[in-house]
Design a protein around this motif. Structure first.
Motif, PDB file in Angstrom:
ATOM      1  N   TYR A 155       0.912  -5.842   5.670  1.00 27.14           N
ATOM      2  CA  TYR A 155       1.145  -4.173   4.939  1.00 27.14           C
ATOM      3  C   TYR A 155       2.770  -4.197   4.637  1.00 27.14           C
ATOM      4  CZ  TYR A 155       3.632   0.070   4.996  1.00 27.14           C
ATOM      5  OH  TYR A 155       4.322   1.713   4.815  1.00 27.14           O
TER       6      TYR A 155
ATOM      7  N   PHE B 203       0.491  -1.546   0.587  1.00 27.98           N
ATOM      8  CA  PHE B 203      -0.048   0.004   0.262  1.00 27.98           C
ATOM      9  C   PHE B 203       0.993   0.972   0.113  1.00 27.98           C
ATOM     10  CE2 PHE B 203      -2.656  -3.778   2.571  1.00 27.98           C
ATOM     11  CZ  PHE B 203      -3.459  -2.960   1.908  1.00 27.98           C
TER      12      PHE B 203
ATOM     13  N   ILE C 152      -2.622   1.700   8.896  1.00 26.70           N
ATOM     14  CA  ILE C 152      -3.657   0.412   9.095  1.00 26.70           C
ATOM     15  C   ILE C 152      -3.542  -1.159   9.373  1.00 26.70           C
ATOM     16  CG2 ILE C 152      -2.263  -0.851   6.707  1.00 26.70           C
ATOM     17  CD1 ILE C 152      -0.841   0.794   5.470  1.00 26.70           C
TER      18      ILE C 152
ATOM     19  N   LYS D 288       0.698   3.726   8.954  1.00 28.80           N
ATOM     20  CA  LYS D 288       1.034   1.944   8.746  1.00 28.80           C
ATOM     21  C   LYS D 288       0.292   1.387   9.757  1.00 28.80           C
ATOM     22  CE  LYS D 288       5.624   1.038  10.322  1.00 28.80           C
ATOM     23  NZ  LYS D 288       6.732   0.519  10.489  1.00 28.80           N
TER      24      LYS D 288
END
Length: 591
Positions: free
Chosen positions: A213, A164, A205, A202
């Motif tokens: 990720y 991502f 996420i 992150k």
């Protein structure tokens, strides 16, 4: 036939003999052998030798060519005589007899040579980086970097990670370095920041339910330059995982990094045993939190041998609280000449000096200690020192005393120099170690408590651990060291708001400020945050080690110089008055 080439300059072999072909590339080198011209024609893929004699229609044009002119050549492929075959080139069995030439891009006189890869001033190399990148070593380094990044991506996908991208324009965050700020035109007086790392994103996420990720992330830090650090921006392999503990992170990332070094390390051995070394132990034994384990030397505390001893300097020093004496063993370093050289090294590093003892054979055949410390200590304490350090005839030991924080860094550098100069460091291998149990906090120069590492880490012991002495709190934080460099930094994250507020409170951040600066993450943690953790690996530094370079600018395509200037593009530059008016900014006069 293509307008520019039928083959690349690294493609033709003996099988093409007799073929009519077309090549395009740069004139790498021209040699005139008495009416016969030999031109090395270079492109991204390799070099082909082109020849022309006075009968060639292309001869007169080829005679006038400057190095690095871009040309198109038409010609016929010929086999070289057996005695003239060049086994170092894929095209070394053939040459191309030129029948036609066209200049596609003329070149002025060169400000630096491309042929030969000889040393040249870095300022010139960076100003003309587009030329520097044509040189073989740097060109190969940049290709290595690309291959490493591709391999990283493949390895991460193979382990079930999803890639991502996170924002480049964001809010300022205390990550341990200065932010690059970006003024907002739409919101006068307010500033964005370029991310020092995708840290908060992150973690969000993970809160959003994406389990694994990663990204190849650009990071921006306004830092003082070093040989192993870019002063403005760098790239890292950034990753995060949910429902993990520290050992899960280690087990995930080791195959990725180990595989990279096995794939691109040019056959150098890669140690598969990655020990866990506590931060305090690493500083004691190696004087560094990124130890070079290729060097077998381990420092030891030897304070007890000097308390109340005849060596007054250390004896008086040890009467003060928080002081100690450490020894750096130096196998094979037992000569006064080497001892004096290391003493001078310590003085160059800003210390008064470095005491020493070296052991030699006495006239009666026994082993005797020599040096000012041995004379002042006496035979029995000196022998006890030798036994503790495991040294013998022909060996030496060096000593530093005081408060560890005042001499540890110099001791660590001295250990490295001793290992290199005495041939103890095996430089033809890669050795890794996880450094763990970092302190969460440190005291600043003005006596305040601040984060010593990542502020978003989970303290060992949770909320209860934060009720005592902050300087005693350890975090679930870890670094990976390789050959004296930090390659990875990471942590198990603090995902509980009450622990996060307390952790920041100890560092002087009130609840209101935490809400203001990290409101998005705090809010997210109130809606069910999983335990999570991750790390980031410095791609520039990894490639630097794999390429066997000492300077990180040798593996970055367009680096800044040590003053954080882009000499090729002219950055930083002064904004126009119109730009400043749009942003409602005014520059202060230079001091």
């Amino acid at each position: 036939m293509s307008a520019y080439r039928s083959h690349t300059c690294g493609q033709l072999t003996a099988a093409a003999a007799g073929s009519e072909i077309r090549l395009s590339g740069w004139v790498h080198r021209v040699r005139d052998h008495g009416g016969v011209l030999f031109i090395d024609l270079r492109d991204h893929y390799g070099i082909t030798q082109v020849i022309a004699d006075s009968d060639s229609p292309a001869f007169s044009a080829l005679e006038k060519l400057r190095a690095e002119t871009v040309i198109r050549i038409d010609g016929r492929v010929k086999l070289r005589d057996a005695s003239l075959v060049n086994p170092k080139l894929p095209t070394g069995e053939i040459e191309v007899y030129a029948t036609d030439v066209e200049v596609l891009g003329a070149s002025d006189d060169l400000p630096l040579p491309v042929f030969g890869d000889q040393d040249y001033p870095e300022e010139t190399r960076l100003t003309y980086r587009f030329l520097d990148l044509r040189r073989e070593t740097l060109h190969n380094n940049i290709m290595l970097r690309s291959q490493v990044v591709r391999s990283i991506r493949n390895r991460m996908w193979d382990q079930g990670f999803t890639e991502f991208q996170t924002p480049i324009i964001t809010a300022s965050s205390p990550e341990g370095a200065r932010d690059f700020l970006v003024p907002s035109r739409l919101h006068p007086g307010k500033f964005y920041a370029l991310p020092q790392a995708p840290q908060q994103f992150k973690q969000l996420i993970m809160v959003a339910g994406f389990d694994k990720y990663f990204q190849i992330a650009p990071c921006f830090r306004d830092e003082d330059p070093r040989a192993d650090r870019s002063p403005t921006d760098f790239y890292q392999l950034d990753l995060e995982m949910s429902f993990v503990e520290q050992e899960d992170i280690f087990a995930t990332i080791q195959p990725v990094i180990q595989g990279l070094f096995e794939e691109f390390g040019k056959g150098r051995p890669v140690d598969t045993n990655w020990p866990r070394i506590a931060y305090a132990e690493s500083m004691l034994k190696y004087g560094s939190d990124k130890p070079d384990l290729r060097n077998p030397i381990e420092m030891q505390i030897v304070s007890d041998h000097f308390r109340g001893s005849g060596f007054a300097i250390f004896a008086k020093l040890l009467e003060q609280d928080g002081t100690e004496v450490r020894a750096i063993p130096a196998p094979k370093g037992g000569s006064r000449k080497f001892a004096d050289r290391m003493n001078a090294f310590a003085q160059q590093q800003g210390l008064p000096g470095m005491g020493y003892i070296f052991w030699r054979k006495a006239e009666d055949g026994s082993t005797e200690a020599a040096g000012p410390i041995a004379k002042a200590l006496g035979a029995e304490p000196t022998e006890a020192l030798r036994l503790q350090l495991g040294l013998g005839e022909g060996d030496a030991a060096f000593f530093l005393g005081g408060k560890p924080e005042q001499f540890e860094a110099v001791a660590g550098r001295a250990r490295n120099v001793i290992g290199q100069e005495l041939g103890l460091t095996d430089e033809n291998q890669f050795k890794f170690a996880w450094i763990v149990d970092f302190p969460m906090y440190e005291k600043t120069d003005d006596g305040k408590i601040d984060f010593s590492h990542n502020p978003f880490s989970m303290p060992q012991g949770g909320l209860e651990a934060l009720s005592g002495d902050p300087l005693a709190v350890k975090g679930y934080q870890y670094d990976l060291a390789c050959n004296g460099y930090e390659l990875i930094s990471g942590a198990i994250r603090n995902h509980k708001p009450e622990i996060m507020f307390k952790a920041f409170e100890l560092a002087g951040y009130g609840a209101d400020e935490v809400e203001k600066r990290f409101g998005g993450m705090v809010k997210a943690f109130r809606y069910g945050a999983p335990p999570h953790g991750g790390c980031a690996a410095g791609i520039d530094r990894i490639v630097m080690l794999l390429a066997d370079e000492q300077n990180i600018r040798e593996v970055i395509m367009f680096p800044m110089n040590q003053r954080a200037e882009d000499l090729m593009m002219g950055a930083p530059s002064e904004p126009t008055n119109e730009q400043m008016r749009e942003l409602r900014l005014r520059a202060l006069p230079k001091e």
